[in-house]
Design a protein around this motif. Structure first.
Motif, PDB file in Angstrom:
ATOM      1  N   HIS A   1      19.855   8.566  62.745  1.00 63.96           N
ATOM      2  CA  HIS A   1      19.512   8.311  64.149  1.00 63.96           C
ATOM      3  C   HIS A   1      20.618   7.489  64.795  1.00 63.96           C
ATOM      4  O   HIS A   1      21.040   6.457  64.251  1.00 63.96           O
ATOM      5  CB  HIS A   1      18.189   7.548  64.262  1.00 63.96           C
ATOM      6  CG  HIS A   1      17.857   7.143  65.670  1.00 63.96           C
ATOM      7  ND1 HIS A   1      17.758   5.818  66.055  1.00 63.96           N
ATOM      8  CD2 HIS A   1      17.643   7.879  66.790  1.00 63.96           C
ATOM      9  CE1 HIS A   1      17.477   5.760  67.350  1.00 63.96           C
ATOM     10  NE2 HIS A   1      17.407   6.995  67.823  1.00 63.96           N
ATOM     11  N   SER A   2      21.122   7.929  65.940  1.00 65.16           N
ATOM     12  CA  SER A   2      22.089   7.189  66.737  1.00 65.16           C
ATOM     13  C   SER A   2      23.342   6.870  65.897  1.00 65.16           C
ATOM     14  O   SER A   2      23.972   7.776  65.363  1.00 65.16           O
ATOM     15  CB  SER A   2      21.414   5.941  67.314  1.00 65.16           C
ATOM     16  OG  SER A   2      22.163   5.395  68.361  1.00 65.16           O
ATOM     17  N   TYR A   3      23.704   5.584  65.734  1.00 59.87           N
ATOM     18  CA  TYR A   3      24.832   5.226  64.868  1.00 59.87           C
ATOM     19  C   TYR A   3      24.659   5.766  63.456  1.00 59.87           C
ATOM     20  O   TYR A   3      25.645   6.062  62.768  1.00 59.87           O
ATOM     21  CB  TYR A   3      24.970   3.693  64.843  1.00 59.87           C
ATOM     22  CG  TYR A   3      25.831   3.154  63.725  1.00 59.87           C
ATOM     23  CD1 TYR A   3      27.215   3.175  63.812  1.00 59.87           C
ATOM     24  CD2 TYR A   3      25.238   2.611  62.579  1.00 59.87           C
ATOM     25  CE1 TYR A   3      28.005   2.666  62.774  1.00 59.87           C
ATOM     26  CE2 TYR A   3      26.013   2.104  61.553  1.00 59.87           C
ATOM     27  CZ  TYR A   3      27.398   2.140  61.647  1.00 59.87           C
ATOM     28  OH  TYR A   3      28.175   1.642  60.622  1.00 59.87           O
ATOM     29  N   GLY A   4      23.409   5.919  63.008  1.00 58.70           N
ATOM     30  CA  GLY A   4      23.172   6.487  61.681  1.00 58.70           C
ATOM     31  C   GLY A   4      23.816   7.850  61.502  1.00 58.70           C
ATOM     32  O   GLY A   4      24.077   8.276  60.372  1.00 58.70           O
ATOM     33  N   GLY A   5      24.102   8.541  62.615  1.00 55.07           N
ATOM     34  CA  GLY A   5      24.808   9.817  62.527  1.00 55.07           C
ATOM     35  C   GLY A   5      26.213   9.658  61.976  1.00 55.07           C
ATOM     36  O   GLY A   5      26.699  10.511  61.219  1.00 55.07           O
ATOM     37  N   ALA A   6      26.905   8.561  62.350  1.00 57.09           N
ATOM     38  CA  ALA A   6      28.229   8.287  61.790  1.00 57.09           C
ATOM     39  C   ALA A   6      28.122   8.077  60.284  1.00 57.09           C
ATOM     40  O   ALA A   6      28.962   8.547  59.507  1.00 57.09           O
ATOM     41  CB  ALA A   6      28.835   7.063  62.460  1.00 57.09           C
ATOM     42  N   VAL A   7      27.059   7.386  59.864  1.00 57.13           N
ATOM     43  CA  VAL A   7      26.852   7.090  58.443  1.00 57.13           C
ATOM     44  C   VAL A   7      26.588   8.376  57.661  1.00 57.13           C
ATOM     45  O   VAL A   7      27.195   8.615  56.608  1.00 57.13           O
ATOM     46  CB  VAL A   7      25.705   6.087  58.266  1.00 57.13           C
ATOM     47  CG1 VAL A   7      25.473   5.796  56.783  1.00 57.13           C
ATOM     48  CG2 VAL A   7      25.981   4.796  59.037  1.00 57.13           C
ATOM     49  N   VAL A   8      25.685   9.229  58.164  1.00 65.34           N
ATOM     50  CA  VAL A   8      25.351  10.439  57.398  1.00 65.34           C
ATOM     51  C   VAL A   8      26.500  11.438  57.431  1.00 65.34           C
ATOM     52  O   VAL A   8      26.637  12.256  56.514  1.00 65.34           O
ATOM     53  CB  VAL A   8      24.028  11.085  57.870  1.00 65.34           C
ATOM     54  CG1 VAL A   8      22.890  10.068  57.841  1.00 65.34           C
ATOM     55  CG2 VAL A   8      24.142  11.743  59.217  1.00 65.34           C
ATOM     56  N   THR A   9      27.348  11.383  58.475  1.00 65.66           N
ATOM     57  CA  THR A   9      28.534  12.242  58.497  1.00 65.66           C
ATOM     58  C   THR A   9      29.414  11.951  57.283  1.00 65.66           C
ATOM     59  O   THR A   9      29.945  12.875  56.657  1.00 65.66           O
ATOM     60  CB  THR A   9      29.318  12.031  59.800  1.00 65.66           C
ATOM     61  OG1 THR A   9      28.522  12.520  60.889  1.00 65.66           O
ATOM     62  CG2 THR A   9      30.648  12.760  59.785  1.00 65.66           C
ATOM     63  N   ALA A  10      29.552  10.673  56.944  1.00 63.87           N
ATOM     64  CA  ALA A  10      30.368  10.292  55.787  1.00 63.87           C
ATOM     65  C   ALA A  10      29.607  10.424  54.476  1.00 63.87           C
ATOM     66  O   ALA A  10      30.105  11.012  53.506  1.00 63.87           O
ATOM     67  CB  ALA A  10      30.864   8.858  55.969  1.00 63.87           C
ATOM     68  N   ALA A  11      28.372   9.901  54.439  1.00 61.61           N
ATOM     69  CA  ALA A  11      27.606   9.889  53.187  1.00 61.61           C
ATOM     70  C   ALA A  11      27.083  11.269  52.808  1.00 61.61           C
ATOM     71  O   ALA A  11      26.720  11.508  51.653  1.00 61.61           O
ATOM     72  CB  ALA A  11      26.437   8.911  53.303  1.00 61.61           C
ATOM     73  N   GLY A  12      27.041  12.193  53.780  1.00 61.24           N
ATOM     74  CA  GLY A  12      26.497  13.520  53.524  1.00 61.24           C
ATOM     75  C   GLY A  12      27.301  14.360  52.561  1.00 61.24           C
ATOM     76  O   GLY A  12      26.850  15.433  52.137  1.00 61.24           O
TER      77      GLY A  12
END
Length: 231
Positions: A69-80
């Motif tokens: 969600h929101s900034y979490g999108g930057a996180v999942v882009t990398a962690a995905g």
């Protein structure tokens, strides 16, 4: 032969929040028979938040739909890029490309801003939110009691999070679903539509920035559907 566990969902929150913001969604997922965990991000920088999410995926130990969600999108882009991730879901989230950060995306060039910058309060390296305008932008379409309860739990973040660039771009190899929140006052809907062009598929909901608070059953329905699809 050992059987692979059924897929589940790993949920990643945005700035100023914590794992608590997914409580309603997790309860709804449990009613739908879907295992889930919510990551608690340190919100110190993108590398640390990515590492926390990778560690959570390791601990989850089963195939996962990774939701940001929101900034979490930057996180999942990398962690995905984690081998257990089967699909990415972006909720009004930053589906970043190479060299982009949440403060600067090529997708956002020439697009209007929201009032989020006006709501930020900076003290040294800590970035908080104005106690009135911040919750109004985040939870403008939420019932008053829901908005007040969430606002009371918001916390400052480190300014470094706004500059973080994902080390990997997982959506290039992992399928993704983007949910545009059409009445969002935090991440402009035009920016969401621009980033959603990077996703495998796009949905649009007539809601503000925080669907986990305002429509947890709709979020759970979507996540459960994607979990079944990858299972």
């Amino acid at each position: 032969m050992e059987q692979t566990p059924a897929p589940g969902a790993v949920l990643v929150h945005g700035l100023w929040h914590g794992a608590w913001c997914w409580d309603g969604v997790r309860a709804a997922l449990a009613r739908r028979g879907v295992e889930s965990i919510a990551v608690e991000l340190p919100l110190t920088d993108l590398a640390a938040d990515t590492a926390a999410t990778v560690a959570a995926l390791d601990g989850f130990g089963r195939p996962a739909v990774l939701v940001g969600h929101s900034y979490g999108g930057a996180v999942v882009t990398a962690a995905g890029a984690h081998p257990l991730v089967r699909e990415l879901v972006y909720l009004a989230a930053f589906q970043l490309d190479e060299g982009e950060s949440v403060s600067r995306t090529r997708a956002g060039d020439g697009l209007p801003d929201t009032r989020l910058g006006e709501a930020m309060r900076v003290a040294g390296d800590a970035v908080g939110l104005d106690p009135e305008l911040g919750p109004r932008l985040l939870y403008g379409d939420a019932p008053a009691d829901v908005a007040a309860a969430a606002a009371a739990r918001l916390r400052p973040v480190d300014r470094a999070v706004f500059r973080g660039v994902p080390a990997e771009i997982a959506w290039r190899t992992v399928p993704s679903t983007y949910v545009v929140c059409a009445a969002d006052e935090v991440v402009h809907p035009q920016l969401q539509h621009a980033m959603a062009q990077r996703a495998t598929r796009t949905l649009e909901w007539p809601c503000g920035h925080s669907p986990a608070a305002t429509r947890p059953d709709a979020v759970a329905d979507l996540v459960a559907e994607r979990v079944r699809a990858v299972g």
